[in-house]
Scaffold this active site. Structure first.
Site, PDB file in Angstrom:
ATOM      1  N   ASP A  77      -7.704  18.748 -14.610  1.00 43.36           N
ATOM      2  CA  ASP A  77      -7.943  17.228 -14.951  1.00 43.36           C
ATOM      3  C   ASP A  77      -7.595  17.278 -16.662  1.00 43.36           C
ATOM      4  OD1 ASP A  77      -9.072  15.169 -15.966  1.00 43.36           O
ATOM      5  OD2 ASP A  77     -10.942  14.819 -14.457  1.00 43.36           O
ATOM      6  N   TYR A  82     -17.022  16.873 -15.031  1.00 43.99           N
ATOM      7  CA  TYR A  82     -17.050  15.365 -15.100  1.00 43.99           C
ATOM      8  C   TYR A  82     -18.201  15.042 -14.102  1.00 43.99           C
ATOM      9  CZ  TYR A  82     -16.366  10.382 -14.754  1.00 43.99           C
ATOM     10  OH  TYR A  82     -16.830   9.016 -14.743  1.00 43.99           O
ATOM     11  N   ARG A 120       0.838  -1.267   0.234  1.00 40.68           N
ATOM     12  CA  ARG A 120       0.006  -0.065   0.145  1.00 40.68           C
ATOM     13  C   ARG A 120       1.047   1.353   0.000  1.00 40.68           C
ATOM     14  NH1 ARG A 120      -1.378   1.748   4.620  1.00 40.68           N
ATOM     15  NH2 ARG A 120      -2.301  -0.048   5.471  1.00 40.68           N
ATOM     16  N   LYS A 147      -8.958   6.119 -19.380  1.00 33.11           N
ATOM     17  CA  LYS A 147      -8.978   6.593 -20.861  1.00 33.11           C
ATOM     18  C   LYS A 147      -8.034   6.435 -21.806  1.00 33.11           C
ATOM     19  CE  LYS A 147     -12.863   7.613 -18.305  1.00 33.11           C
ATOM     20  NZ  LYS A 147     -13.287   8.670 -17.880  1.00 33.11           N
TER      21      LYS A 147
HETATM   22  C1  LIG Z   1     -13.507   9.225 -16.549  1.00 28.90           C
HETATM   23  C2  LIG Z   1     -13.134  10.414 -15.976  1.00 28.90           C
HETATM   24  C3  LIG Z   1     -12.834  10.565 -14.684  1.00 28.90           C
HETATM   25  C4  LIG Z   1     -12.932   9.567 -13.637  1.00 28.90           C
HETATM   26  O1  LIG Z   1     -12.088   8.530 -13.767  1.00 28.90           O
HETATM   27  P1  LIG Z   1     -12.288   6.918 -13.360  1.00 28.90           P
HETATM   28  O2  LIG Z   1     -11.007   6.380 -13.989  1.00 28.90           O
HETATM   29  O3  LIG Z   1     -13.756   6.619 -14.008  1.00 28.90           O
HETATM   30  O4  LIG Z   1     -12.681   7.127 -11.950  1.00 28.90           O
HETATM   31  C5  LIG Z   1     -12.595  11.763 -14.134  1.00 28.90           C
HETATM   32  N1  LIG Z   1     -12.549  12.865 -15.037  1.00 28.90           N
HETATM   33  C6  LIG Z   1     -12.815  12.926 -16.494  1.00 28.90           C
HETATM   34  C7  LIG Z   1     -12.651  13.885 -17.458  1.00 28.90           C
HETATM   35  C8  LIG Z   1     -12.939  11.524 -16.743  1.00 28.90           C
HETATM   36  O5  LIG Z   1     -13.379  11.375 -18.223  1.00 28.90           O
END
Ligand SMILES: *Cc1c(COP(=O)(O)O)cnc(C)c1O
Length: 412
Positions: free
Chosen positions: A169, A97, A45, A194
């Site tokens: 982000d 998001y 961890r 992603k």
């Molecule tokens: C998918 C997404 C998230 C969240 O991420 P997860 O891996 O699904 O928890 C946050 N910000 C953006 C812009 C996203 O597309």
């Protein structure tokens, strides 16, 4: 040396075995020679060799010095918000998001952290929203699904002036197209689920900074709260990073071709793609991004949920699914999927019209993808035609008319 060469060769050959791939240290604990005497690892961890290698690579490609890998993008966002205290305020991008919105409103609000949502493409709106309690500006650029682009450098200057943090982000752009830390952001966050993972096979998140103190705090929360990324998932992200440049280049190429095609299509109303000159933030995107990404959204002239549904259920190559950034193309309908919980009027005002369709353009051949879109649009069109025919022929075809009407004009 070029960035790609540097990246590939910053992933080390395993010193012990010569393995060219980073080994997966699938272990929870590490044997110690004496209490506290170890080889740099004691419990997974806290630190794990596979995860540590991933974090080093990610810090480098974002232009940072510290990175922390989490079990999801939301866990990464969560770790950043834990830098704040009760009573602090956040100014956040309005088309944030959905999961981040839920985290802010349903979790952190009850701990006394509140968020003001503004259109962060409008610098004046950010300035007006900042109060003496604001500690953090939170933006996404480009956003989902209308691909709004905010000026990172200009917003970093505002954050500096008020001595508050700017977190970006960077999921939609990926570090290949945009490195917010180099534009003055303090923190970068990714849903590595992603583009970085890139193969739709892992849920993961990342936080990166070049501020050592912030880095220490994020690492503290990573260990103290425990939403860490496992060794195998860390390996998958390293594997994804090895081809990120190539994949992003192809995603961008395909997306640009599709955006241009859609813009000329008679059934299409608006196309949202930062690479188009018609995009309201095209100039800013051009300034801070190397290319414009793999997501394209568009709305139909026939602006109904039914028309959009017809489209998304008639593509063969674009699979209907949430998420984006994978090698296979995906299609989604925000109004009935990701943005379903938002009030209709609010959703429409944010640009998410009833027929808005979001494409995550994959790595297939561009012409095949266009053929697929063309076919699905034809299905929408033929439905539209049938609808209008049904209406105009209502007396002659669809309704059994009473006998006395048959000799009267059609408006009987
Ligand atoms: C998918 C997404 C998230 C969240 O991420 P997860 O891996 O699904 O928890 C946050 N910000 C953006 C812009 C996203 O597309």
């Amino acid at each position: 040396m070029q960035a790609t060469t540097k990246l590939l060769h910053s992933i080390p050959v395993d010193a012990q075995t010569g393995a060219i791939a980073v080994p997966i240290y699938q272990t929870s604990t590490f044997v110690q020679e004496a209490p506290g005497v170890n080889k740099g690892f004691d419990y997974s961890r806290t630190n794990n060799p596979t995860r540590q290698e991933l974090e080093k690579i990610v810090a480098k490609i974002e232009g940072g010095t510290v990175a922390a890998a989490f079990a999801s993008g939301l866990a990464a966002i969560d770790a950043v918000i834990k830098l704040l205290e009760s009573g602090d305020e956040i100014v956040a991008v309005d088309d944030i998001y959905g999961g981040a919105y839920r985290l802010f409103e349903k979790v952190y609000k009850k701990f006394g952290i509140t968020v003001t949502y503004v259109d962060t493409t409008d610098l004046g709106a950010i300035n007006r929203a900042i109060t003496s309690k604001t500690r953090l500006i939170w933006i996404e650029s480009p956003t989902n699904p209308t691909l709004k682009v905010s000026d990172i450098e200009a917003i970093a200057a505002i954050a500096d002036r008020y001595k508050i943090l700017l977190a970006v982000d960077n999921t939609f752009a990926s570090p290949v197209l945009q490195q917010p830390l180099l534009h003055g952001a303090d923190i970068v966050v990714h849903s590595a689920t992603k583009y970085i993972g890139g193969h739709s096979d892992v849920i993961a998140g990342l936080v990166i900074t070049r501020n050592e103190d912030l880095g220490r705090q994020i690492k503290f929360y990573q260990n103290a709260c425990g939403a860490v990324l496992g060794p195998f998932d860390s390996f998958l992200l390293i594997r994804g990073l090895e081809t990120l440049h190539l994949r992003i280049a192809q995603h961008c190429r395909n997306a640009a071709i599709i955006a241009q095609y859609l813009e000329k299509h008679p059934q299409v109303d608006k196309v949202f793609y930062p690479g188009l000159a018609s995009h309201p933030n095209h100039a800013v995107a051009k300034k801070q991004q190397k290319d414009f990404g793999g997501v394209v959204s568009f709305s139909l002239r026939q602006d109904t949920e039914a028309a959009a549904t017809k489209f998304v259920t008639n593509t063969q190559l674009f699979h209907l699914a949430e998420s984006l950034g994978g090698v296979k193309s995906l299609v989604s309908h925000p109004a009935s999927m990701t943005h379903k919980s938002i009030e209709t009027e609010k959703r429409r005002a944010a640009g998410v019209s009833d027929s808005l369709i979001r494409l995550s353009v994959g790595l297939e051949d561009a012409q095949d993808l266009i053929d697929d879109i063309e076919n699905a649009l034809r299905k929408v069109g033929s439905e539209q035609l049938a609808e209008s025919r049904k209406k105009s022929n209502i007396f002659s075809n669809s309704l059994p008319l009473p006998a006395h009407c048959s000799l009267l004009p059609a408006n009987c």
